[in-house]
Design a protein around this motif. Sequence first.
Motif, PDB file in Angstrom:
ATOM      1  N   VAL A 220      11.089   3.899   4.331  1.00 14.51           N
ATOM      2  CA  VAL A 220      10.332   3.826   5.575  1.00 14.51           C
ATOM      3  C   VAL A 220      11.265   3.567   6.768  1.00 14.51           C
ATOM      4  CG1 VAL A 220       8.601   2.484   6.842  1.00 14.51           C
ATOM      5  CG2 VAL A 220       8.171   3.177   4.482  1.00 14.51           C
ATOM      6  N   VAL A 221      12.262   2.710   6.587  1.00 12.90           N
ATOM      7  CA  VAL A 221      13.216   2.443   7.669  1.00 12.90           C
ATOM      8  C   VAL A 221      13.972   3.717   8.028  1.00 12.90           C
ATOM      9  CG1 VAL A 221      15.374   1.240   8.223  1.00 12.90           C
ATOM     10  CG2 VAL A 221      13.452  -0.030   7.260  1.00 12.90           C
ATOM     11  N   ALA A 222      14.354   4.498   7.032  1.00 16.34           N
ATOM     12  CA  ALA A 222      15.030   5.765   7.303  1.00 16.34           C
ATOM     13  C   ALA A 222      14.114   6.722   8.061  1.00 16.34           C
ATOM     14  CB  ALA A 222      15.485   6.400   5.989  1.00 16.34           C
ATOM     15  N   ALA A 223      12.851   6.772   7.643  1.00 21.11           N
ATOM     16  CA  ALA A 223      11.880   7.624   8.343  1.00 21.11           C
ATOM     17  C   ALA A 223      11.726   7.192   9.789  1.00 21.11           C
ATOM     18  CB  ALA A 223      10.539   7.580   7.623  1.00 21.11           C
ATOM     19  N   LEU A 224      11.696   5.895  10.024  1.00 23.88           N
ATOM     20  CA  LEU A 224      11.579   5.384  11.390  1.00 23.88           C
ATOM     21  C   LEU A 224      12.747   5.835  12.250  1.00 23.88           C
ATOM     22  CD1 LEU A 224      10.318   1.773  10.676  1.00 23.88           C
ATOM     23  CD2 LEU A 224       9.175   3.416  12.181  1.00 23.88           C
ATOM     24  N   GLY A 225      13.943   5.898  11.669  1.00 25.77           N
ATOM     25  CA  GLY A 225      15.087   6.368  12.431  1.00 25.77           C
ATOM     26  C   GLY A 225      14.895   7.794  12.912  1.00 25.77           C
ATOM     27  N   ALA A 226      14.392   8.669  12.031  1.00 20.40           N
ATOM     28  CA  ALA A 226      14.118  10.045  12.438  1.00 20.40           C
ATOM     29  C   ALA A 226      12.978  10.112  13.446  1.00 20.40           C
ATOM     30  CB  ALA A 226      13.786  10.894  11.213  1.00 20.40           C
ATOM     31  N   PHE A 227      11.982   9.283  13.223  1.00 14.24           N
ATOM     32  CA  PHE A 227      10.776   9.293  14.052  1.00 14.24           C
ATOM     33  C   PHE A 227      11.051   8.834  15.482  1.00 14.24           C
ATOM     34  CE2 PHE A 227       6.593   7.396  15.239  1.00 14.24           C
ATOM     35  CZ  PHE A 227       5.793   8.509  15.032  1.00 14.24           C
ATOM     36  N   SER A 228      12.082   8.005  15.673  1.00 14.23           N
ATOM     37  CA  SER A 228      12.333   7.402  16.987  1.00 14.23           C
ATOM     38  C   SER A 228      12.826   8.403  18.025  1.00 14.23           C
ATOM     39  CB  SER A 228      13.344   6.261  16.858  1.00 14.23           C
ATOM     40  OG  SER A 228      14.614   6.751  16.436  1.00 14.23           O
ATOM     41  N   PRO A 230      13.034  11.452  20.670  1.00 12.47           N
ATOM     42  CA  PRO A 230      12.024  12.015  21.582  1.00 12.47           C
ATOM     43  C   PRO A 230      11.513  13.387  21.180  1.00 12.47           C
ATOM     44  CG  PRO A 230      14.200  12.038  22.595  1.00 12.47           C
ATOM     45  CD  PRO A 230      14.324  11.211  21.348  1.00 12.47           C
ATOM     46  N   LEU A 231      12.241  14.108  20.321  1.00  6.54           N
ATOM     47  CA  LEU A 231      11.747  15.398  19.853  1.00  6.54           C
ATOM     48  C   LEU A 231      10.770  15.255  18.692  1.00  6.54           C
ATOM     49  CD1 LEU A 231      14.948  17.645  19.984  1.00  6.54           C
ATOM     50  CD2 LEU A 231      13.181  17.265  21.726  1.00  6.54           C
ATOM     51  N   HIS A 232      10.561  14.022  18.243  1.00  5.71           N
ATOM     52  CA  HIS A 232       9.629  13.799  17.130  1.00  5.71           C
ATOM     53  C   HIS A 232       8.533  12.841  17.581  1.00  5.71           C
ATOM     54  CE1 HIS A 232       7.920  13.602  13.297  1.00  5.71           C
ATOM     55  NE2 HIS A 232       8.853  12.993  12.582  1.00  5.71           N
ATOM     56  N   GLY A 233       8.607  11.571  17.244  1.00  8.16           N
ATOM     57  CA  GLY A 233       7.520  10.652  17.546  1.00  8.16           C
ATOM     58  C   GLY A 233       7.581  10.014  18.911  1.00  8.16           C
ATOM     59  N   ASP A 264      13.704  22.903  32.130  1.00  6.87           N
ATOM     60  CA  ASP A 264      13.354  21.604  31.566  1.00  6.87           C
ATOM     61  C   ASP A 264      12.107  21.715  30.696  1.00  6.87           C
ATOM     62  OD1 ASP A 264      15.452  20.355  32.876  1.00  6.87           O
ATOM     63  OD2 ASP A 264      14.239  19.927  34.658  1.00  6.87           O
ATOM     64  N   ARG A 265      12.062  20.874  29.686  1.00  7.06           N
ATOM     65  CA  ARG A 265      10.898  20.860  28.808  1.00  7.06           C
ATOM     66  C   ARG A 265       9.787  20.029  29.432  1.00  7.06           C
ATOM     67  NH1 ARG A 265      10.813  19.000  22.430  1.00  7.06           N
ATOM     68  NH2 ARG A 265       8.554  19.205  22.123  1.00  7.06           N
ATOM     69  N   ILE A 266       8.550  20.504  29.308  1.00  9.43           N
ATOM     70  CA  ILE A 266       7.397  19.730  29.754  1.00  9.43           C
ATOM     71  C   ILE A 266       6.876  18.961  28.543  1.00  9.43           C
ATOM     72  CG2 ILE A 266       5.080  19.814  30.744  1.00  9.43           C
ATOM     73  CD1 ILE A 266       5.844  22.351  32.179  1.00  9.43           C
ATOM     74  N   MET A 267       7.097  17.652  28.550  1.00 10.71           N
ATOM     75  CA  MET A 267       6.718  16.837  27.398  1.00 10.71           C
ATOM     76  C   MET A 267       5.207  16.851  27.199  1.00 10.71           C
ATOM     77  SD  MET A 267       9.683  16.012  26.407  1.00 10.71           S
ATOM     78  CE  MET A 267       9.350  14.855  25.074  1.00 10.71           C
ATOM     79  N   GLY A 268       4.812  16.985  25.931  1.00 11.02           N
ATOM     80  CA  GLY A 268       3.396  17.030  25.613  1.00 11.02           C
ATOM     81  C   GLY A 268       2.865  18.440  25.438  1.00 11.02           C
ATOM     82  N   SER A 339       5.100   1.002  26.362  1.00  7.12           N
ATOM     83  CA  SER A 339       6.172   0.711  25.411  1.00  7.12           C
ATOM     84  C   SER A 339       5.677   0.687  23.978  1.00  7.12           C
ATOM     85  CB  SER A 339       6.825  -0.632  25.746  1.00  7.12           C
ATOM     86  OG  SER A 339       5.885  -1.695  25.597  1.00  7.12           O
ATOM     87  N   MET A 340       4.347   0.601  23.826  1.00  5.84           N
ATOM     88  CA  MET A 340       3.763   0.528  22.477  1.00  5.84           C
ATOM     89  C   MET A 340       3.048   1.820  22.075  1.00  5.84           C
ATOM     90  SD  MET A 340       4.794  -2.327  21.423  1.00  5.84           S
ATOM     91  CE  MET A 340       3.816  -2.678  19.956  1.00  5.84           C
ATOM     92  N   PHE A 341       3.209   2.889  22.857  1.00  2.33           N
ATOM     93  CA  PHE A 341       2.600   4.162  22.482  1.00  2.33           C
ATOM     94  C   PHE A 341       3.201   4.690  21.179  1.00  2.33           C
ATOM     95  CE2 PHE A 341       1.081   5.841  26.894  1.00  2.33           C
ATOM     96  CZ  PHE A 341       0.244   4.758  26.998  1.00  2.33           C
ATOM     97  N   THR A 342       4.515   4.847  21.156  1.00  2.00           N
ATOM     98  CA  THR A 342       5.160   5.356  19.947  1.00  2.00           C
ATOM     99  C   THR A 342       4.999   4.400  18.769  1.00  2.00           C
ATOM    100  OG1 THR A 342       6.716   6.659  21.256  1.00  2.00           O
ATOM    101  CG2 THR A 342       7.322   6.213  18.976  1.00  2.00           C
TER     102      THR A 342
END
Length: 390
Positions: A220-228, A230-233, A264-268, A339-342
């Motif tokens: 799970v900690v490894a997954a969190l690293g990938a998830f953090s 901006p192109l993912h979670g 530029d990318r439009i986030m969302g 700050s708590m969205f992700t």
Amino acid sequence: MTTQPNGLIDVPPGLRNVAVTSTEIGDVRGHEGFFHYRQYSAIDLAQTRSFEDVCFLFLEGRLPTPEERARFFADLAPMRALPRDLRSVLPAIARTGDRFTPLTALRTALSFMASARNMTPSWDLGPGDRKRDAMFVCAVTPTILAALHRLRTGRDPLDPRDDLPTAANWLYMVTGEVPSPERATAIERYLSATADHGFNASTFTARVVASSGADMVAAVVAALGAFSGPLHGGAPDRALDSIDAIGTPDRIDSWIRSRVESGDRIMGFGHAVYRTEDPRARMLREIALALGGNLVEFAVEVERRVVEILAELKPGRSLYANVEFYAGVVMEQCGIPRSMFTPTFAVSRTVGWCANVLEEAAAGKIIRPSARYVGPTPPQPVPSQDDLNR
């Protein structure tokens, strides 16, 4: 895919459209705008069943009976409490760094917790014990995240309430207030709809670690690293930041055009898999409209114009709002700080990661791909130190 003389098989960059395993957990059918958990539509589940039911489905492979639901919740509720050893170090973790990054702090806290609990490698556990570890990680992760947030903002953590289901309890622990039924339902549906989403980067990461026989927290900690990333979670707050940057209706078109024309990318907006509307975004738009407010009305107008202008400037590409766009709007309306969205996203996705870890651990075979070497031709003579000094 092509086979090289050395026997290696070249695959598309990013493993695009390469099936690397089989799973019974779920899938995404991007061209249809549909995804499912087990045999059920994920959106149907989110709209009709509780988040605890969805968790049970992931971990047990079926929806619970009323008796099973009650027993599952009774087992899960006490697991939410912060372990004593972890409670003593959370203040130091929360204060570390000039800028608070909740997922980084969560990784640290989970690793400490795994050490304090002598977390056992999955390879050495039976299915029942692995499942208990999965339940524990799913239950305690929201409590850790909420505690870190409150400590960082100078407030004491709140103990989880056994009388509140996961979504309402999350809002309570973050905001300090028991949420209204409307807000609790909105967040519950969001959590249910984002618990898993095919073989994305973080899920694949979790399974790679799990395939080595490592413990549940390590995966799970490894997954969190990938998830953090901006192109993912890490995009719901950035999508809402874009709405703020536009500011007023008269600036919508000019802001969008300037971003697109500058590359530029439009986030969302846009998604790696969907070629039609993201079903999660459609559901969250309906939730946002039910909550109401000026922000929602403005977001709907921004979405409409982004889709229209992207269709004009990038003909032939299907670009629509993704889950992050309306996720930020819904969470803002429910009182969750940006700050708590992700981290809210991580609360739900932890369930999917744990289910994938259980499935991968049961397979008992390590994931060991190869890489195509493209550096200087070996072997070459090793230069002497004198050669390097010349």
